[in-house]
Scaffold this active site. Sequence first.
Site, PDB file in Angstrom:
ATOM      1  CG  ASN A 208      -1.952  -0.975   1.267  1.00 40.46           C
ATOM      2  OD1 ASN A 208      -2.092  -1.755   0.340  1.00 40.46           O
ATOM      3  ND2 ASN A 208      -2.737  -0.967   2.317  1.00 40.46           N
ATOM      4  CE  LYS A 286      14.161  -9.408 -12.418  1.00 42.57           C
ATOM      5  NZ  LYS A 286      15.121  -8.595 -13.145  1.00 42.57           N
ATOM      6  CB  ILE A 306      -2.543  -6.781  12.658  1.00 39.80           C
ATOM      7  CG1 ILE A 306      -1.726  -7.502  11.577  1.00 39.80           C
ATOM      8  CG2 ILE A 306      -1.755  -6.680  13.953  1.00 39.80           C
ATOM      9  CD1 ILE A 306      -0.592  -6.692  11.004  1.00 39.80           C
TER      10      ILE A 306
HETATM   11  O1  C5P Z   1      -9.747  -2.861   6.485  1.00 40.43           O
HETATM   12  P1  C5P Z   1      -8.781  -1.776   6.404  1.00 40.43           P
HETATM   13  O2  C5P Z   1      -7.455  -2.180   5.848  1.00 40.43           O
HETATM   14  O3  C5P Z   1      -9.268  -0.516   5.747  1.00 40.43           O
HETATM   15  O4  C5P Z   1      -8.592  -1.379   7.947  1.00 40.43           O
HETATM   16  C1  C5P Z   1      -7.701  -0.444   8.324  1.00 40.43           C
HETATM   17  C2  C5P Z   1      -7.282  -0.661   9.747  1.00 40.43           C
HETATM   18  O5  C5P Z   1      -7.034  -2.042   9.996  1.00 40.43           O
HETATM   19  C3  C5P Z   1      -5.973   0.020  10.057  1.00 40.43           C
HETATM   20  O6  C5P Z   1      -5.978   0.361  11.420  1.00 40.43           O
HETATM   21  C4  C5P Z   1      -4.944  -1.062   9.745  1.00 40.43           C
HETATM   22  O7  C5P Z   1      -3.735  -0.842  10.440  1.00 40.43           O
HETATM   23  C5  C5P Z   1      -5.641  -2.291  10.223  1.00 40.43           C
HETATM   24  N1  C5P Z   1      -5.308  -3.512   9.482  1.00 40.43           N
HETATM   25  C6  C5P Z   1      -4.594  -4.518  10.110  1.00 40.43           C
HETATM   26  N2  C5P Z   1      -4.314  -5.683   9.450  1.00 40.43           N
HETATM   27  C7  C5P Z   1      -4.737  -5.872   8.188  1.00 40.43           C
HETATM   28  C8  C5P Z   1      -5.466  -4.866   7.531  1.00 40.43           C
HETATM   29  C9  C5P Z   1      -5.729  -3.692   8.207  1.00 40.43           C
HETATM   30  O8  C5P Z   1      -4.203  -4.319  11.273  1.00 40.43           O
HETATM   31  N3  C5P Z   1      -4.452  -7.003   7.565  1.00 40.43           N
END
Ligand code: C5P
Length: 398
Positions: A208, A286, A306
């Site tokens: 991202n 690769k 998470i």
């Molecule tokens: O679902 P989304 O990615 O929009 O959610 C954003 C929130 O969830 C943020 O706080 C991001 O740190 C957390 N998040 C996470 N683990 C993931 C995806 C998002 O902790 N796999």
Amino acid sequence: MLSGKRILLIIGGGIAAYKSLDLIRRLRERGAAVTPVLTRAAEEFVTPLSVAALAGGKCYGHLFDLTDEAEMGHIELSRAADLVVVAPATADLMAKMAGGHADDLASTLLMATDKRVLIAPAMNVRMWLHRATQRNIATLRADDVRFVGPNEGDMACGEYGPGRMAEPLGIVAAIEAAMGDGPMAGRHVIVTSGPTHEPIDPVRYIANRSSGAQGTALARALRDLGARVTFVTGPASVPPPGGVEVVRVETAIEMLEAVKAALPAEAAVFAAAVADWRVTHASASKMKKDASGKAPALDFAENPDILATVAQMTPGRPKLVVGFAAETDDVIAHARAKRARKQCDWIVANDVRPATGIMGGTENAVTLITAEGAEEWPRLPKDEVARRLAAGIAAALG
Ligand code: C5P
């Protein structure tokens, strides 16, 4: 709280030096001992006599006065304190600190000290915003120098903007926090930050967009309130703050493991932009272009969430779990749904459409979503968003 603490106060040469007289008074009222040092330029704004009278002791000024060993040498002077405070910290003094100069007593003490340093910058708004000063700020932050202010407002020079020195009571609060007496003293907080990189092969990854600026600012603000911060960061483009425990990770799975290993914590803030998917079978070598021109098909697997994992932990859930929601449309509705789905306490929602300039920028416009409702904040520098959020976290933990 400051009773018996020793503060070495370096007063730089700026109009805000007059406020440092009041700072000395406020510190002594609270039982602290203040050893003042004036730069040559500071003597143009306040007199050694008034500084010494308020501090109730000698006011130091010149490096070579101290080479007479009947006096306290500069090394000892710089180490005898519990905390070194620079107020006002002028653009020039900050440049000297960032560059490691030691050509007068103040800069020599700052080089020789083994104690924490807190600075209260004060300068004209253009000087504060100048690239050189901004570079120096980044360097000093990376060197674990603490900052209080500057505040925004009318300036003695007639301009308006950031550059006013923090008020004496604000500096006192920052001194208390730097001494480990802040409202978050002794409390452990986990902050995730930055992107995750999910490998496709040894040279390619998916990720991202995330600079890590907001998460870094938040970790710094929590640290400044006295918290013990574990900062779990993906490969971000801004350096992590000093004075926190930094755990560097690459992938979402590594980030989850690092967060679990850092628990227990009283609060956890998930500011990382975690990749939702990883490539199921990353190639060990690769990947090469195919002569047929056919693009490779990648298989994806969903990464663990998470935030949701930690928010739903029993036992072991931190008292306060905060998530972020970067959205491009229906920001509030999506964020509310996310709060309910992930079962976190707060969601900090923001609009990251490219036109807002928020992603990778220095400002943020957030709406804080809690059980009580949605609170829209004005567009603010990311540092200020972080300070408000950290203050809210401290209040929520009680
Ligand atoms: O679902 P989304 O990615 O929009 O959610 C954003 C929130 O969830 C943020 O706080 C991001 O740190 C957390 N998040 C996470 N683990 C993931 C995806 C998002 O902790 N796999």
